[in-house]
Design a protein around this motif. Structure first.
Motif, PDB file in Angstrom:
ATOM      1  N   GLN A 131       0.768  -1.237   0.076  1.00  0.00           N
ATOM      2  CA  GLN A 131       0.061   0.004   0.080  1.00  0.00           C
ATOM      3  C   GLN A 131       0.718   1.199   0.079  1.00  0.00           C
ATOM      4  O   GLN A 131       0.638   2.285  -0.603  1.00  0.00           O
ATOM      5  CB  GLN A 131      -0.920   0.062   1.311  1.00  0.00           C
ATOM      6  N   TYR A 132       1.926   1.412   0.633  1.00  0.00           N
ATOM      7  CA  TYR A 132       2.948   2.446   0.905  1.00  0.00           C
ATOM      8  C   TYR A 132       3.919   2.459  -0.224  1.00  0.00           C
ATOM      9  O   TYR A 132       4.363   3.763  -0.594  1.00  0.00           O
ATOM     10  CB  TYR A 132       3.467   2.364   2.168  1.00  0.00           C
ATOM     11  N   ILE A 133       4.141   1.420  -0.865  1.00  0.00           N
ATOM     12  CA  ILE A 133       5.089   1.319  -2.055  1.00  0.00           C
ATOM     13  C   ILE A 133       4.545   2.099  -3.346  1.00  0.00           C
ATOM     14  O   ILE A 133       5.058   2.803  -4.020  1.00  0.00           O
ATOM     15  CB  ILE A 133       5.538  -0.093  -2.007  1.00  0.00           C
ATOM     16  N   GLU A 134       3.073   1.821  -3.310  1.00  0.00           N
ATOM     17  CA  GLU A 134       2.481   2.135  -4.585  1.00  0.00           C
ATOM     18  C   GLU A 134       1.758   3.442  -4.248  1.00  0.00           C
ATOM     19  O   GLU A 134       1.122   3.857  -5.204  1.00  0.00           O
ATOM     20  CB  GLU A 134       1.337   0.973  -4.650  1.00  0.00           C
ATOM     21  N   LYS A 135       1.507   3.806  -2.924  1.00  0.00           N
ATOM     22  CA  LYS A 135       1.050   5.185  -2.845  1.00  0.00           C
ATOM     23  C   LYS A 135      -0.704   4.871  -2.924  1.00  0.00           C
ATOM     24  O   LYS A 135      -1.264   5.865  -3.547  1.00  0.00           O
ATOM     25  CB  LYS A 135       1.669   6.329  -3.513  1.00  0.00           C
TER      26      LYS A 135
END
Length: 410
Positions: A131-135
């Motif tokens: 979730q945080y890698i892909e924003k």
């Protein structure tokens, strides 16, 4: 109090001396125009940087696995490199705090149905960190969590456009979709600033993909973000170190570029853009403020010439009883008026040029070049003040000349 006669006299003076007014005005307009264009280009580079990293985190690194292209240690060419969950654990232990987020990514296209609606979408088996890698921004519900990974549940998080395509005006959360005969419960809907393609992806726990479709512990490719406290060079160093250690772990030749590819387009582009931005960040303010200084000097020289040219006029005014204050006021207000009007014209021309050529500059990594209004207002005010000072100093000096001397010199 507003003096109509004074302003009428100022406009008459400007009208009688159009060449003089145009010359002084051109200096101001050109300075503001050039200042606007230069700072607009600098902001355009910053916009490019932000646009590039809107899809994924700017410190994202992708690890892709393929087949070997070179023999190594007695092993043949064409060997498939298949990482497993143990390799995720290895990366966490080996690189520790240098890794911020880490996720596997198992992807393929599937036919998905909901009631009468259906379509083909990319389905990716991922970890919660993705979730945080892909924003990805959660719009409704939640993202995949560790409990989902352990339980290998048949649930999913869908993109905003998947919800619009399949559910029309319904809320998707809590509903079930048919993924090629398997029912998945929708637990969340996300949005992604990266565009339509990113919002037509369905995320499921990677362990569910393993259990239902692969029947093994393969994890596909790996995505991660390095510690955001690391600079670009440290990030590139980490990529190099990972490449070496993973090639050793999988017994891949050091010069084999196909079996294990670790890279970050973000890092490479960020390095290049940072170099360009750093150079421009230092150069543009110098050129911009140098332009303003040149404009100030131009105004000063022109105002000195104007006052000298009007020496006889000043002598006549004083002979008719005009006070030094009134003499100074006329020249000072004329200078401020010309500077203000032409400064605003230069600002409009600069903004107009940026808007006209903005789209054509994207090939040079300049996106939507524009200037902060506060910077433009400040620059214009500086020139107005400079114009006032440039007019005041010679006018004050001229106001002290005796009428008979002024008439003789004129």
């Amino acid at each position: 109090m507003f003096d109509l006669d004074l302003w009428r006299e100022i406009f008459q003076s400007i009208n009688k001396n159009k060449t003089r007014a145009l010359l002084s005005g051109f200096t101001v307009a050109f300075a503001i125009m050039l200042f606007t264009i230069l700072f607009g280009i600098a902001n355009g580079l910053e916009n490019t940087f932000e646009k590039f990293f809107v899809r994924t985190a700017e410190n994202a690194v992708n690890i892709r696995f393929g087949t070997t292209s070179k023999p190594y240690k007695g092993l043949q060419v064409g060997r498939q490199i298949m990482p497993t969950s143990k390799d995720l654990i290895y990366l966490k232990e080996e690189f520790g705090d240098n890794i911020e987020f880490l996720s596997t990514k198992l992807s393929r296209n599937y036919q998905i149905k909901y009631k009468k609606e259906k379509g083909s979408y990319s389905v990716s088996g991922v970890s919660p960190d993705y979730q945080y890698i892909e924003k990805a921004k959660i719009k409704d519900g939640r993202f995949i969590n560790l409990k989902d990974i352990k339980s290998k549940e048949k649930l999913c998080v869908i993109g905003r456009l998947v919800e619009e395509d399949l559910f029309l005006k319904e809320s998707a959360v809590g509903k079930y979709i048919d993924l090629e005969g398997v029912q998945y419960k929708v637990v969340g809907v996300y949005s992604d600033d990266g565009g339509d393609r990113q919002e037509r992806v369905v995320y499921v726990p990677f362990t569910t993909i393993q259990r239902l479709y692969f029947g093994n512990d393969d994890i596909g490719n790996i995505s991660l973000t390095y510690n955001p406290k690391m600079n670009i060079d440290q990030g590139l160093g980490l990529v190099k170190e990972m490449t070496t250690k993973l090639k050793n772990r999988f017994e891949v030749a050091p010069n084999d570029q196909r079996a294990i590819r670790i890279g970050s387009r973000a890092l490479t582009e960020k390095k290049r853009l940072d170099n360009i931005s750093s150079g421009l960040a230092a150069l543009i303010p110098i050129i911009g403020f140098g332009t303003l200084i040149a404009g100030i000097l131009g105004i000063s020289n022109i105002m000195i010439f104007i006052v000298k040219e009007r020496t006889k006029e000043i002598g006549i005014r004083k002979a008719l009883g005009a006070s030094p204050k009134s003499v100074v006021s006329i020249i000072l207000l004329e200078s401020i008026l010309i500077t203000t009007i032409t400064g605003y014209i230069g600002l409009l021309i600069g903004v107009g040029i940026l808007e006209a050529i903005g789209s054509s500059l994207e090939r040079y990594f300049i996106t939507n070049p524009s200037v902060n209004s506060s910077i433009l207002i400040t620059a214009t005010i500086v020139l107005i003040i400079a114009g006032a000072i440039a007019g005041f100093v010679p006018a004050k000096k001229a106001s002290k000349i005796k009428p008979i001397i002024a008439l003789r010199n004129g």
